[in-house]
Design a protein around this motif. Structure first.
Motif, PDB file in Angstrom:
ATOM      1  N   SER A  86       1.068  -1.470   0.064  1.00 14.48           N
ATOM      2  CA  SER A  86       0.041   0.112   0.034  1.00 14.48           C
ATOM      3  C   SER A  86       0.864   1.119  -0.312  1.00 14.48           C
ATOM      4  O   SER A  86       1.121   1.889   1.319  1.00 14.48           O
ATOM      5  CB  SER A  86      -0.480   0.138   1.081  1.00 14.48           C
ATOM      6  OG  SER A  86      -1.314   1.556   1.108  1.00 14.48           O
ATOM      7  N   LYS A  87       0.905   1.947  -1.443  1.00 13.71           N
ATOM      8  CA  LYS A  87       1.642   3.296  -1.286  1.00 13.71           C
ATOM      9  C   LYS A  87       1.529   4.380  -0.386  1.00 13.71           C
ATOM     10  O   LYS A  87       2.049   4.802   0.418  1.00 13.71           O
ATOM     11  CB  LYS A  87       1.700   3.625  -2.291  1.00 13.71           C
ATOM     12  CG  LYS A  87       2.313   2.186  -3.933  1.00 13.71           C
ATOM     13  CD  LYS A  87       3.752   1.348  -3.527  1.00 13.71           C
ATOM     14  CE  LYS A  87       3.715   0.955  -4.669  1.00 13.71           C
ATOM     15  NZ  LYS A  87       3.438  -0.477  -4.512  1.00 13.71           N
ATOM     16  N   GLY A  88      -0.286   4.594  -0.491  1.00 11.80           N
ATOM     17  CA  GLY A  88      -0.428   5.288   0.501  1.00 11.80           C
ATOM     18  C   GLY A  88      -0.579   5.017   2.175  1.00 11.80           C
ATOM     19  O   GLY A  88      -0.260   6.591   2.626  1.00 11.80           O
ATOM     20  N   SER A  89      -0.537   4.278   2.399  1.00 12.68           N
ATOM     21  CA  SER A  89      -0.221   3.790   3.532  1.00 12.68           C
ATOM     22  C   SER A  89       1.451   3.775   4.363  1.00 12.68           C
ATOM     23  O   SER A  89       2.112   4.769   5.478  1.00 12.68           O
ATOM     24  CB  SER A  89      -0.097   2.208   4.250  1.00 12.68           C
ATOM     25  OG  SER A  89      -0.680   1.744   4.961  1.00 12.68           O
ATOM     26  N   TYR A  90       2.096   3.510   3.315  1.00  9.38           N
ATOM     27  CA  TYR A  90       3.808   3.775   3.346  1.00  9.38           C
ATOM     28  C   TYR A  90       4.009   5.216   3.823  1.00  9.38           C
ATOM     29  O   TYR A  90       4.910   5.571   4.046  1.00  9.38           O
ATOM     30  CB  TYR A  90       4.222   3.352   2.324  1.00  9.38           C
ATOM     31  CG  TYR A  90       5.839   3.005   2.521  1.00  9.38           C
ATOM     32  CD1 TYR A  90       6.356   1.750   3.483  1.00  9.38           C
ATOM     33  CD2 TYR A  90       6.909   3.955   2.507  1.00  9.38           C
ATOM     34  CE1 TYR A  90       7.474   2.018   3.932  1.00  9.38           C
ATOM     35  CE2 TYR A  90       8.193   4.090   2.638  1.00  9.38           C
ATOM     36  CZ  TYR A  90       8.611   2.568   3.261  1.00  9.38           C
ATOM     37  OH  TYR A  90      10.077   2.998   3.916  1.00  9.38           O
ATOM     38  N   TYR A  91       3.278   6.232   3.018  1.00  8.80           N
ATOM     39  CA  TYR A  91       3.458   7.231   2.297  1.00  8.80           C
ATOM     40  C   TYR A  91       3.415   8.083   4.251  1.00  8.80           C
ATOM     41  O   TYR A  91       3.863   8.905   4.689  1.00  8.80           O
ATOM     42  CB  TYR A  91       3.029   7.711   1.509  1.00  8.80           C
ATOM     43  CG  TYR A  91       3.361   9.709   1.361  1.00  8.80           C
ATOM     44  CD1 TYR A  91       4.208   9.912   0.422  1.00  8.80           C
ATOM     45  CD2 TYR A  91       1.847  10.246   2.170  1.00  8.80           C
ATOM     46  CE1 TYR A  91       4.108  11.175   0.884  1.00  8.80           C
ATOM     47  CE2 TYR A  91       2.786  11.922   1.763  1.00  8.80           C
ATOM     48  CZ  TYR A  91       3.752  11.917   1.299  1.00  8.80           C
ATOM     49  OH  TYR A  91       3.729  13.587   1.182  1.00  8.80           O
ATOM     50  N   ASN A  92       2.252   7.608   4.332  1.00  9.41           N
ATOM     51  CA  ASN A  92       1.090   8.422   5.308  1.00  9.41           C
ATOM     52  C   ASN A  92       2.619   8.331   7.724  1.00  9.41           C
ATOM     53  O   ASN A  92       2.181   8.586   8.031  1.00  9.41           O
ATOM     54  CB  ASN A  92       0.144   7.682   6.276  1.00  9.41           C
ATOM     55  CG  ASN A  92      -1.014   8.597   4.863  1.00  9.41           C
ATOM     56  OD1 ASN A  92      -0.484  10.234   4.399  1.00  9.41           O
ATOM     57  ND2 ASN A  92      -2.366   8.275   4.227  1.00  9.41           N
ATOM     58  N   ARG A  93       2.772   6.490   6.770  1.00  7.36           N
ATOM     59  CA  ARG A  93       2.730   5.837   7.971  1.00  7.36           C
ATOM     60  C   ARG A  93       4.631   6.118   8.487  1.00  7.36           C
ATOM     61  O   ARG A  93       5.884   6.503   9.032  1.00  7.36           O
ATOM     62  CB  ARG A  93       2.508   4.808   8.019  1.00  7.36           C
ATOM     63  CG  ARG A  93       3.566   3.732   8.865  1.00  7.36           C
ATOM     64  CD  ARG A  93       3.007   1.639   9.385  1.00  7.36           C
ATOM     65  NE  ARG A  93       4.084   1.607   7.788  1.00  7.36           N
ATOM     66  CZ  ARG A  93       4.088   1.369   7.234  1.00  7.36           C
ATOM     67  NH1 ARG A  93       2.557   0.839   6.774  1.00  7.36           N
ATOM     68  NH2 ARG A  93       4.895   0.451   6.492  1.00  7.36           N
ATOM     69  N   VAL A  94       5.371   6.054   6.962  1.00  9.38           N
ATOM     70  CA  VAL A  94       6.969   6.015   7.323  1.00  9.38           C
ATOM     71  C   VAL A  94       7.458   8.121   6.305  1.00  9.38           C
ATOM     72  O   VAL A  94       8.122   8.348   6.727  1.00  9.38           O
ATOM     73  CB  VAL A  94       7.771   5.233   6.069  1.00  9.38           C
ATOM     74  CG1 VAL A  94       8.975   5.598   6.092  1.00  9.38           C
ATOM     75  CG2 VAL A  94       7.158   3.513   6.780  1.00  9.38           C
ATOM     76  N   ILE A  95       6.956   7.985   5.336  1.00 13.50           N
ATOM     77  CA  ILE A  95       7.258   9.698   4.864  1.00 13.50           C
ATOM     78  C   ILE A  95       7.178  10.645   5.243  1.00 13.50           C
ATOM     79  O   ILE A  95       8.282  11.526   5.497  1.00 13.50           O
ATOM     80  CB  ILE A  95       6.747   9.255   3.354  1.00 13.50           C
ATOM     81  CG1 ILE A  95       7.878   8.153   2.279  1.00 13.50           C
ATOM     82  CG2 ILE A  95       8.021  10.636   2.575  1.00 13.50           C
ATOM     83  CD1 ILE A  95       7.674   8.066   1.533  1.00 13.50           C
ATOM     84  N   LYS A  96       5.681  11.014   5.352  1.00 14.78           N
ATOM     85  CA  LYS A  96       5.097  12.028   5.730  1.00 14.78           C
ATOM     86  C   LYS A  96       5.743  12.305   6.690  1.00 14.78           C
ATOM     87  O   LYS A  96       6.432  13.985   7.015  1.00 14.78           O
ATOM     88  CB  LYS A  96       3.586  12.057   5.917  1.00 14.78           C
ATOM     89  CG  LYS A  96       2.855  13.439   6.271  1.00 14.78           C
ATOM     90  CD  LYS A  96       1.378  12.964   5.603  1.00 14.78           C
ATOM     91  CE  LYS A  96       0.509  14.434   6.304  1.00 14.78           C
ATOM     92  NZ  LYS A  96      -0.389  14.314   5.717  1.00 14.78           N
TER      93      LYS A  96
END
Length: 71
Positions: free
Chosen positions: A52-62
């Motif tokens: 899940s790209k969106g989940s990874y973005y929200n959990r790790v990157i953001k």
């Protein structure tokens, strides 16, 4: 800058990574394109391989890479 990689996501259309500058570009389907600075290549690789790209973005990157600007 590398070419865009189109991803399977309900929120993200494509991503791109500039390794020398450690810049991740994320093109969201609804809110446009953003540049995130200071992202290591291993984080980018994990992002592109995440289920899940969106989940990874929200959990790790953001939360960990706050230097973001609208492209």
């Amino acid at each position: 800058m590398t070419d865009w990689i189109f991803v399977d996501s309900s929120n993200i259309e494509a991503v791109s990574y500039d390794a020398p500058n450690m810049e991740l570009r994320v093109r969201f389907l609804k809110s446009g394109e953003y540049v995130i600075r200071g992202v290591p290549v291993d984080v980018f690789e994990a992002f592109t391989s995440a289920d899940s790209k969106g989940s990874y973005y929200n959990r790790v990157i953001k939360p960990n890479y706050p230097d973001v600007s609208k492209a």
